[in-house]
Design a protein around this motif. Structure first.
Motif, PDB file in Angstrom:
ATOM      1  N   ARG A  46      -0.211  -7.217  -5.835  1.00 45.78           N
ATOM      2  CA  ARG A  46       1.131  -7.806  -5.706  1.00 45.78           C
ATOM      3  C   ARG A  46       2.193  -6.717  -5.588  1.00 45.78           C
ATOM      4  NH1 ARG A  46       3.643 -11.275 -10.524  1.00 45.78           N
ATOM      5  NH2 ARG A  46       3.318  -9.253 -11.504  1.00 45.78           N
ATOM      6  N   LYS A  47       2.070  -5.691  -6.411  1.00 45.87           N
ATOM      7  CA  LYS A  47       3.031  -4.583  -6.375  1.00 45.87           C
ATOM      8  C   LYS A  47       2.986  -3.884  -5.016  1.00 45.87           C
ATOM      9  CE  LYS A  47       4.200  -0.331  -8.818  1.00 45.87           C
ATOM     10  NZ  LYS A  47       3.799   0.584  -9.876  1.00 45.87           N
ATOM     11  N   GLU A  48       1.773  -3.620  -4.537  1.00 40.23           N
ATOM     12  CA  GLU A  48       1.599  -2.966  -3.241  1.00 40.23           C
ATOM     13  C   GLU A  48       2.163  -3.834  -2.110  1.00 40.23           C
ATOM     14  OE1 GLU A  48      -2.232  -2.238  -0.501  1.00 40.23           O
ATOM     15  OE2 GLU A  48      -2.361  -1.318  -2.497  1.00 40.23           O
ATOM     16  N   TYR A  49       1.889  -5.135  -2.193  1.00 41.57           N
ATOM     17  CA  TYR A  49       2.378  -6.069  -1.181  1.00 41.57           C
ATOM     18  C   TYR A  49       3.908  -6.086  -1.172  1.00 41.57           C
ATOM     19  CZ  TYR A  49       2.990 -10.456   1.376  1.00 41.57           C
ATOM     20  OH  TYR A  49       3.371 -11.416   2.284  1.00 41.57           O
ATOM     21  N   GLN A  50       4.528  -6.136  -2.330  1.00 46.61           N
ATOM     22  CA  GLN A  50       5.993  -6.161  -2.409  1.00 46.61           C
ATOM     23  C   GLN A  50       6.589  -4.864  -1.868  1.00 46.61           C
ATOM     24  OE1 GLN A  50       6.407  -7.033  -6.591  1.00 46.61           O
ATOM     25  NE2 GLN A  50       6.764  -9.215  -6.202  1.00 46.61           N
ATOM     26  N   GLN A  51       5.971  -3.734  -2.177  1.00 48.26           N
ATOM     27  CA  GLN A  51       6.487  -2.460  -1.674  1.00 48.26           C
ATOM     28  C   GLN A  51       6.370  -2.386  -0.149  1.00 48.26           C
ATOM     29  OE1 GLN A  51       4.153   0.411  -3.834  1.00 48.26           O
ATOM     30  NE2 GLN A  51       5.548   0.430  -5.592  1.00 48.26           N
ATOM     31  N   ARG A  52       5.238  -2.825   0.373  1.00 46.66           N
ATOM     32  CA  ARG A  52       5.016  -2.779   1.816  1.00 46.66           C
ATOM     33  C   ARG A  52       6.024  -3.662   2.545  1.00 46.66           C
ATOM     34  NH1 ARG A  52      -0.681  -4.724   3.629  1.00 46.66           N
ATOM     35  NH2 ARG A  52       0.101  -6.240   2.195  1.00 46.66           N
ATOM     36  N   TRP A  53       6.230  -4.888   2.056  1.00 46.48           N
ATOM     37  CA  TRP A  53       7.140  -5.780   2.736  1.00 46.48           C
ATOM     38  C   TRP A  53       8.600  -5.434   2.488  1.00 46.48           C
ATOM     39  CZ3 TRP A  53       6.561  -8.875   6.704  1.00 46.48           C
ATOM     40  CH2 TRP A  53       5.258  -9.209   7.078  1.00 46.48           C
ATOM     41  N   SER A  54       8.891  -4.796   1.379  1.00 49.60           N
ATOM     42  CA  SER A  54      10.277  -4.353   1.156  1.00 49.60           C
ATOM     43  C   SER A  54      10.674  -3.346   2.223  1.00 49.60           C
ATOM     44  CB  SER A  54      10.423  -3.735  -0.223  1.00 49.60           C
ATOM     45  OG  SER A  54      10.274  -4.702  -1.205  1.00 49.60           O
ATOM     46  N   SER A  55       9.780  -2.435   2.527  1.00 54.76           N
ATOM     47  CA  SER A  55      10.085  -1.456   3.569  1.00 54.76           C
ATOM     48  C   SER A  55      10.145  -2.140   4.938  1.00 54.76           C
ATOM     49  CB  SER A  55       9.064  -0.325   3.561  1.00 54.76           C
ATOM     50  OG  SER A  55       7.785  -0.806   3.907  1.00 54.76           O
ATOM     51  N   GLN A  56       9.343  -3.154   5.173  1.00 48.86           N
ATOM     52  CA  GLN A  56       9.353  -3.897   6.437  1.00 48.86           C
ATOM     53  C   GLN A  56      10.673  -4.640   6.615  1.00 48.86           C
ATOM     54  OE1 GLN A  56       7.060  -3.777   8.747  1.00 48.86           O
ATOM     55  NE2 GLN A  56       7.941  -5.304  10.105  1.00 48.86           N
ATOM     56  N   PHE A  57      11.174  -5.233   5.513  1.00 49.23           N
ATOM     57  CA  PHE A  57      12.441  -5.978   5.598  1.00 49.23           C
ATOM     58  C   PHE A  57      13.619  -5.043   5.783  1.00 49.23           C
ATOM     59  CE2 PHE A  57      10.208  -9.418   3.082  1.00 49.23           C
ATOM     60  CZ  PHE A  57      10.024 -10.226   4.181  1.00 49.23           C
ATOM     61  N   ALA A  74       5.478 -15.829  -4.524  1.00 45.82           N
ATOM     62  CA  ALA A  74       5.529 -16.803  -5.621  1.00 45.82           C
ATOM     63  C   ALA A  74       4.118 -17.278  -5.962  1.00 45.82           C
ATOM     64  CB  ALA A  74       6.417 -17.981  -5.244  1.00 45.82           C
ATOM     65  N   ARG A  75       3.326 -17.582  -4.934  1.00 45.45           N
ATOM     66  CA  ARG A  75       1.942 -18.002  -5.184  1.00 45.45           C
ATOM     67  C   ARG A  75       1.119 -16.864  -5.790  1.00 45.45           C
ATOM     68  NH1 ARG A  75      -0.068 -20.227   0.245  1.00 45.45           N
ATOM     69  NH2 ARG A  75       1.674 -19.024   1.002  1.00 45.45           N
ATOM     70  N   LEU A  76       1.376 -15.673  -5.318  1.00 46.45           N
ATOM     71  CA  LEU A  76       0.686 -14.510  -5.875  1.00 46.45           C
ATOM     72  C   LEU A  76       1.094 -14.302  -7.341  1.00 46.45           C
ATOM     73  CD1 LEU A  76      -1.310 -12.303  -5.202  1.00 46.45           C
ATOM     74  CD2 LEU A  76       0.577 -10.934  -4.300  1.00 46.45           C
ATOM     75  N   GLY A  77       2.340 -14.517  -7.657  1.00 50.73           N
ATOM     76  CA  GLY A  77       2.815 -14.438  -9.049  1.00 50.73           C
ATOM     77  C   GLY A  77       2.150 -15.493  -9.920  1.00 50.73           C
TER      78      GLY A  77
END
Length: 164
Positions: A46-57, A74-77
């Motif tokens: 989840r942390k990796e996914y959020q970091q990756r998409w934060s840079s994408q956004f 949210a589902r991942l949380g």
């Protein structure tokens, strides 16, 4: 020994129950560890996914992609929270298994002590019985053996010549 035989059967049963508790405790420990590792993997992902998409956004992103991202995170949380609950349940079960193992080990120890005590009592009874038999034999030998000897000694001492 016949009074100890039921205790030996009880000890065998208690040892089997303890061994089962050891096995159950080990299974619970492994299940807890697997659940904990799964929770850690989900949290890391989840942390990796959020970091990756934060840079994408930061580069670009549309509203539709943002909603998909938010829905997925949210589902991942929820999945992380659910896995944390499983970890807690596994830890609780492992603790119950540990307490049951302690109780079964105490029972094995108590039965073992009872067997030791009964064997000691039996040995003491046997020793007292042997001592009593030895004392009775000595008393009989003392009564039976001293009477003929005393009478023969008495007759020998009573026959003393009076003239010299």
């Amino acid at each position: 020994m016949s009074t100890i035989q039921p205790l030996l059967i009880l000890l065998d049963s208690a040892e089997k129950a303890r061994d089962d508790a050891v096995s159950q405790m080990e299974n619970a420990r492994r299940a807890h560890e697997a659940a904990r590792q799964q929770a850690q993997s989900l949290a890391d992902w989840r942390k990796e996914y959020q970091q990756r998409w934060s840079s994408q956004f930061a580069k670009s992103g549309g509203m539709e992609i943002m909603r998909c991202y938010q829905d997925f995170t949210a589902r991942l949380g929820d999945a992380v929270s659910e896995q944390d609950k499983r970890v807690d349940q596994a830890a609780l079960f492992m603790e119950q298994c540990r307490l049951q193992l302690i109780e079964r080990e105490r029972k094995v120890a108590a039965v073992g002590q009872l067997i030791d005590r009964r064997q000691l009592e039996s040995a003491q009874r046997e020793q007292r019985r042997d001592q009593k038999a030895t004392d009775e034999q000595a008393a009989r030998a003392g009564r039976g053996g001293s009477s003929p000897m005393a009478s023969s000694m008495g007759s020998a001492t009573s026959f003393v010549p009076t003239s010299y």
